[in-house]
Scaffold this motif. Sequence first.
Motif, short mmCIF file in Angstrom:
data_model
loop_
_atom_site.label_atom_id
_atom_site.label_comp_id
_atom_site.label_asym_id
_atom_site.label_seq_id
_atom_site.Cartn_x
_atom_site.Cartn_y
_atom_site.Cartn_z
N ASP A 120 0.82 -1.22 0.00
CA ASP A 120 0.00 0.00 0.00
C ASP A 120 0.86 1.27 0.00
O ASP A 120 0.51 2.25 -0.65
N LYS A 121 1.98 1.23 0.75
CA LYS A 121 2.84 2.41 0.82
C LYS A 121 3.45 2.72 -0.55
O LYS A 121 3.51 3.88 -0.97
N THR A 122 3.88 1.67 -1.24
CA THR A 122 4.44 1.86 -2.58
C THR A 122 3.38 2.36 -3.54
O THR A 122 3.64 3.23 -4.38
N ASP A 123 2.17 1.81 -3.42
CA ASP A 123 1.06 2.26 -4.27
C ASP A 123 0.80 3.75 -4.07
O ASP A 123 0.57 4.48 -5.04
N THR A 124 0.84 4.19 -2.82
CA THR A 124 0.57 5.59 -2.52
C THR A 124 1.67 6.49 -3.07
O THR A 124 1.41 7.55 -3.65
N ARG A 125 2.92 6.06 -2.91
CA ARG A 125 4.04 6.84 -3.47
C ARG A 125 3.91 6.97 -4.98
O ARG A 125 4.12 8.04 -5.54
N THR A 126 3.55 5.87 -5.63
CA THR A 126 3.37 5.90 -7.08
C THR A 126 2.25 6.84 -7.47
O THR A 126 2.35 7.61 -8.43
N GLN A 127 1.15 6.81 -6.71
CA GLN A 127 0.03 7.70 -6.97
C GLN A 127 0.44 9.16 -6.83
O GLN A 127 0.06 10.01 -7.66
N ILE A 128 1.22 9.46 -5.80
CA ILE A 128 1.67 10.83 -5.58
C ILE A 128 2.57 11.28 -6.73
O ILE A 128 2.44 12.40 -7.24
N LEU A 129 3.50 10.42 -7.13
CA LEU A 129 4.41 10.77 -8.23
C LEU A 129 3.65 11.02 -9.53
O LEU A 129 3.95 11.96 -10.27
N ALA A 174 1.85 14.33 -9.20
CA ALA A 174 2.81 15.43 -9.27
C ALA A 174 3.27 15.65 -10.70
O ALA A 174 3.35 16.80 -11.16
N MET A 175 3.56 14.57 -11.40
CA MET A 175 3.99 14.69 -12.79
C MET A 175 2.91 15.36 -13.64
O MET A 175 3.20 16.28 -14.42
N ASN A 176 1.68 14.91 -13.49
CA ASN A 176 0.58 15.48 -14.27
C ASN A 176 0.42 16.97 -14.02
O ASN A 176 0.21 17.77 -14.93
N ARG A 177 0.51 17.37 -12.75
CA ARG A 177 0.32 18.78 -12.41
C ARG A 177 1.52 19.61 -12.85
O ARG A 177 1.36 20.72 -13.37
N ILE A 178 2.73 19.11 -12.63
CA ILE A 178 3.93 19.86 -12.99
C ILE A 178 4.03 20.04 -14.51
O ILE A 178 4.40 21.10 -15.00
N VAL A 179 3.68 18.98 -15.26
CA VAL A 179 3.72 19.07 -16.72
C VAL A 179 2.75 20.14 -17.21
O VAL A 179 3.00 20.82 -18.21
N HIS A 180 1.65 20.30 -16.51
CA HIS A 180 0.62 21.28 -16.93
C HIS A 180 0.93 22.69 -16.43
O HIS A 180 0.85 23.65 -17.20
N TYR A 181 1.30 22.82 -15.15
CA TYR A 181 1.45 24.15 -14.55
C TYR A 181 2.90 24.58 -14.33
O TYR A 181 3.17 25.77 -14.15
N ALA A 191 12.50 12.12 -6.98
CA ALA A 191 11.92 10.80 -7.24
C ALA A 191 11.47 10.67 -8.69
O ALA A 191 11.63 9.61 -9.30
N MET A 192 10.92 11.74 -9.24
CA MET A 192 10.52 11.74 -10.65
C MET A 192 11.75 11.53 -11.54
O MET A 192 11.72 10.75 -12.50
N ALA A 193 12.84 12.24 -11.21
CA ALA A 193 14.06 12.13 -12.01
C ALA A 193 14.68 10.74 -11.88
O ALA A 193 15.21 10.20 -12.86
N ARG A 194 14.60 10.14 -10.70
CA ARG A 194 15.15 8.79 -10.51
C ARG A 194 14.39 7.78 -11.38
O ARG A 194 14.99 6.86 -11.93
N LYS A 195 13.09 7.97 -11.48
CA LYS A 195 12.30 7.08 -12.33
C LYS A 195 12.72 7.22 -13.79
O LYS A 195 12.88 6.23 -14.51
N PHE A 196 12.92 8.45 -14.21
CA PHE A 196 13.38 8.71 -15.58
C PHE A 196 14.75 8.08 -15.81
O PHE A 196 15.01 7.45 -16.84
N ASN A 197 15.64 8.22 -14.83
CA ASN A 197 17.00 7.70 -14.97
C ASN A 197 17.04 6.18 -14.99
O ASN A 197 17.92 5.59 -15.63
N THR A 198 16.11 5.54 -14.29
CA THR A 198 16.08 4.07 -14.28
C THR A 198 15.92 3.53 -15.69
O THR A 198 16.62 2.60 -16.10
#
Length: 204
Positions: free
Chosen positions: A3-12, A15-22, A56-63
């Motif tokens: 559940d904790k991982t699911d929540t982190r993924t949901q937050i990321l 965040a990505m959706n909002r940052i890409v837009h705003y 965390a977003m950048a780490r996902k991209f780098n993976t």
Amino acid sequence: MNDKTDTRTQILEAAMNRIVHYGYGKTTMSEIAGDCGMSAGNIYRFFASKIDIAEAMARKFNTELYQAYAEIARSDDPAPARLRAFFEYGLTHTYDAIEKDAKILEVAEVLRDERPLFFNEGLAQERIYLMQILEDGMEAGTFAPMQDPGFISEMIQSALMKFRFPQLYSLLTQEKLKRELNGVLDILIAGLKHGVEITVETKR
């Protein structure tokens, strides 16, 4: 996935959706929390700050990037071809991602300025694959023997930094950047084939 991982993924993802837009600067932790249907206080259980979300977003991209680098480094192609493919992939992958979502550039700029250790960590990871290519080239006799492949890898990175993070350092089109990259690689590969002498002063 717990559940904790699911929540982190949901937050990321939120965040990505909002940052890409705003954009990064106009996005707040409260807004991200609202998009996830949670309280602003609750989001801090998973990320201490907005910059931590950006990292965390950048780490996902780098993976994804490192997986591609590893495949290139392990391929059966000659070392010069692998070296060229390595940097061409980094240029194209990063350039295309920022062209698709221009607001990501703001995240990269913030991380460069506020999390230099994160950037250095990424460069160190990339050098692992570069050293493998150089060592394979020496073993095959394609590259001249070199005393310190790690140092040579670091200097190659320095020479090609403009192409690793293209929109951070240049306003050129991708095609013009590729032309420059291939020209610089021609010179570097020629030097690697004939041998590179490192002075003591250079390594200090």
